[in-house]
Design a protein around this motif. Structure first.
Motif, short mmCIF file in Angstrom:
data_model
loop_
_atom_site.label_atom_id
_atom_site.label_comp_id
_atom_site.label_asym_id
_atom_site.label_seq_id
_atom_site.Cartn_x
_atom_site.Cartn_y
_atom_site.Cartn_z
N VAL A 80 -5.96 2.15 -3.23
CA VAL A 80 -5.60 0.89 -3.88
C VAL A 80 -4.08 0.78 -3.87
O VAL A 80 -3.38 1.68 -4.33
N ASP A 81 -3.58 -0.33 -3.33
CA ASP A 81 -2.13 -0.51 -3.26
C ASP A 81 -1.78 -2.00 -3.22
O ASP A 81 -2.64 -2.84 -2.91
N GLY A 82 -0.55 -2.31 -3.55
CA GLY A 82 -0.05 -3.68 -3.50
C GLY A 82 0.52 -4.00 -2.13
O GLY A 82 0.34 -3.26 -1.17
N ALA A 83 1.22 -5.13 -2.05
CA ALA A 83 1.86 -5.52 -0.78
C ALA A 83 2.98 -6.50 -1.09
O ALA A 83 3.00 -7.14 -2.16
N ASP A 84 3.90 -6.61 -0.15
CA ASP A 84 4.99 -7.60 -0.27
C ASP A 84 4.60 -8.91 0.40
O ASP A 84 5.10 -9.97 -0.01
N GLU A 85 3.77 -8.84 1.43
CA GLU A 85 3.23 -10.05 2.08
C GLU A 85 1.84 -9.71 2.61
O GLU A 85 1.57 -8.58 3.01
N ILE B 110 2.91 -6.69 4.96
CA ILE B 110 4.20 -5.98 4.92
C ILE B 110 4.22 -5.22 3.60
O ILE B 110 3.89 -5.77 2.55
N LYS B 111 4.58 -3.93 3.70
CA LYS B 111 4.72 -3.09 2.53
C LYS B 111 6.04 -2.31 2.63
O LYS B 111 6.67 -2.29 3.66
N GLY B 112 6.41 -1.70 1.51
CA GLY B 112 7.60 -0.86 1.53
C GLY B 112 8.75 -1.39 0.70
O GLY B 112 9.83 -0.81 0.69
N GLY B 113 8.49 -2.50 -0.02
CA GLY B 113 9.53 -3.00 -0.92
C GLY B 113 9.97 -1.95 -1.93
O GLY B 113 11.12 -1.92 -2.36
N GLY B 114 9.06 -1.04 -2.26
CA GLY B 114 9.38 0.05 -3.19
C GLY B 114 9.83 1.31 -2.46
O GLY B 114 10.07 2.34 -3.10
N GLY B 115 9.90 1.24 -1.14
CA GLY B 115 10.44 2.37 -0.38
C GLY B 115 9.45 3.47 -0.07
O GLY B 115 9.82 4.49 0.50
N ALA B 116 8.18 3.26 -0.41
CA ALA B 116 7.19 4.35 -0.26
C ALA B 116 6.30 4.16 0.96
O ALA B 116 5.22 4.74 1.05
N LEU B 117 6.76 3.35 1.94
CA LEU B 117 5.88 2.91 3.02
C LEU B 117 5.25 4.03 3.82
O LEU B 117 4.08 3.94 4.21
N THR B 118 5.99 5.12 4.06
CA THR B 118 5.44 6.17 4.93
C THR B 118 4.26 6.86 4.27
O THR B 118 3.18 6.99 4.86
N ARG B 119 4.44 7.27 3.02
CA ARG B 119 3.31 7.93 2.34
C ARG B 119 2.18 6.94 2.10
O ARG B 119 1.00 7.30 2.13
N GLU B 120 2.54 5.67 1.89
CA GLU B 120 1.49 4.65 1.72
C GLU B 120 0.66 4.54 2.99
O GLU B 120 -0.58 4.45 2.94
N LYS B 121 1.34 4.55 4.13
CA LYS B 121 0.60 4.40 5.39
C LYS B 121 -0.26 5.63 5.66
O LYS B 121 -1.35 5.54 6.20
N GLY C 140 -1.40 3.74 -4.63
CA GLY C 140 -0.17 3.29 -4.00
C GLY C 140 1.02 3.30 -4.95
O GLY C 140 1.09 4.11 -5.89
N THR C 141 1.93 2.38 -4.72
CA THR C 141 3.21 2.37 -5.43
C THR C 141 3.62 0.94 -5.75
O THR C 141 3.35 0.03 -4.96
N GLY C 142 4.29 0.75 -6.89
CA GLY C 142 4.85 -0.57 -7.20
C GLY C 142 4.39 -1.07 -8.56
O GLY C 142 3.61 -0.41 -9.26
N SER C 143 4.86 -2.26 -8.92
CA SER C 143 4.56 -2.77 -10.26
C SER C 143 3.09 -3.17 -10.40
O SER C 143 2.51 -3.02 -11.48
N THR C 144 2.47 -3.66 -9.33
CA THR C 144 1.04 -4.01 -9.40
C THR C 144 0.21 -2.73 -9.55
O THR C 144 -0.72 -2.66 -10.36
N VAL C 145 0.57 -1.73 -8.78
CA VAL C 145 -0.14 -0.44 -8.87
C VAL C 145 0.09 0.21 -10.23
O VAL C 145 -0.80 0.88 -10.76
C1 5RP Z 1 5.95 -0.15 -2.34
C2 5RP Z 1 5.07 -1.25 -1.88
C3 5RP Z 1 4.52 -2.16 -2.89
O1 5RP Z 1 3.13 -2.19 -2.78
C4 5RP Z 1 5.06 -3.54 -2.66
O2 5RP Z 1 6.48 -3.48 -2.64
C5 5RP Z 1 4.60 -4.51 -3.75
O3 5RP Z 1 5.22 -4.17 -4.94
P1 5RP Z 1 4.90 -4.89 -6.31
O4 5RP Z 1 3.48 -4.55 -6.66
O5 5RP Z 1 5.91 -4.30 -7.25
O6 5RP Z 1 5.09 -6.38 -6.11
O7 5RP Z 1 4.79 -1.41 -0.72
O8 5RP Z 1 6.51 0.56 -1.28
#
Ligand code: 5RP
Length: 218
Positions: free
Chosen positions: A80-85, A93-104, A27-32
């Motif tokens: 493996v991916d993170g989440a916003d909620e 809820i995902k997509g805080g990093g803007g990558a939601l479509t490819r993530e889905k 996935g995408t984001g700081s946790t990933v």
């Molecule tokens: C990116 C995402 C991320 O998984 C989500 O924003 C969580 O990010 P972080 O791991 O930085 O808290 O959906 O599109």
């Protein structure tokens, strides 16, 4: 423990799902990013990775982990991916990093979706985090009006173009009591590419890092 330490702990816990010769959906984001850093130690043991964003692909390549195309791999054993909620029902809820479509897409193509989070992401119901909706640029105003009718307050994410060339509307003040229904309704608006509710395809397992270690929701 800082939030970043918790993210790292959750990311490292996900390594237990990675097996030899696997192609891993990433996935995408700081946790990933922590997950990719940890995966680097296993780089020689896996076949490669499918990335949900250009940013993750770049980080994987930096560690010489082969980045493969989903069109060439077929379905994946693990994403493996993170989440916003997240909720106790594993809706996200995902997509805080803007990558939601490819993530889905990558989540949908994966047999197991392991979500890695720190405990601050836990909610009783989705919607405190503004819901990201990826929209085709010429449909932006029309889609915003439809989202307002659903009770939300859409705001254009300024200066952001997705990896797919689209814009993102972040929808504030939606109380998402029925995530599957809301995910479907927003998807049905012409011009919407994807929305950040992951309920039709929820996580299979959530690894939540907190002061007492890793909690799991299955
Ligand atoms: C990116 C995402 C991320 O998984 C989500 O924003 C969580 O990010 P972080 O791991 O930085 O808290 O959906 O599109």
């Amino acid at each position: 423990m800082s939030q970043d330490d918790a993210k790292r702990q959750a990311a490292e816990a996900a390594l237990e799902f990675v097996t030899d010769d696997m192609i891993v959906g990433v996935g995408t984001g700081s946790t990933v990013n922590h997950f990719i850093d940890a995966l680097a130690g296993m780089a020689a043991r896996i076949e490669g990775a499918v990335a949900s964003s250009e940013a993750s692909a770049e980080r994987l390549r930096k560690y010489r982990i082969p980045v493969l195309e989903l069109n060439d791999t077929g379905d994946l054993p693990l994403y493996v991916d993170g989440a916003d909620e997240f909720t106790v029902h594993r809706a996200l809820i995902k997509g805080g990093g803007g990558a939601l479509t490819r993530e889905k897409i990558v989540a949908g193509a994966s047999r197991r979706f392991v979500c890695i989070v720190d405990q601050s992401k836990r909610v009783d119901w989705l919607g405190s985090f503004p819901l990201p909706v990826e929209v085709i640029p010429m449909a932006r105003s029309f889609v915003a009006r439809q989202l307002t009718r659903l009770g939300g307050q859409p705001e254009l994410r300024s200066g952001v173009t997705t990896d797919n060339g689209n814009v993102i509307l972040d929808v504030h003040n939606l109380e998402i009591m029925e995530p599957i229904e809301t995910e479907r309704r927003i998807n049905d608006i012409p011009g919407v590419v994807c929305n950040g509710i992951f309920a039709l395809r929820p996580a299979d397992e959530i690894l939540i890092a907190g002061p007492d270690g890793i909690e799991r929701i299955r």
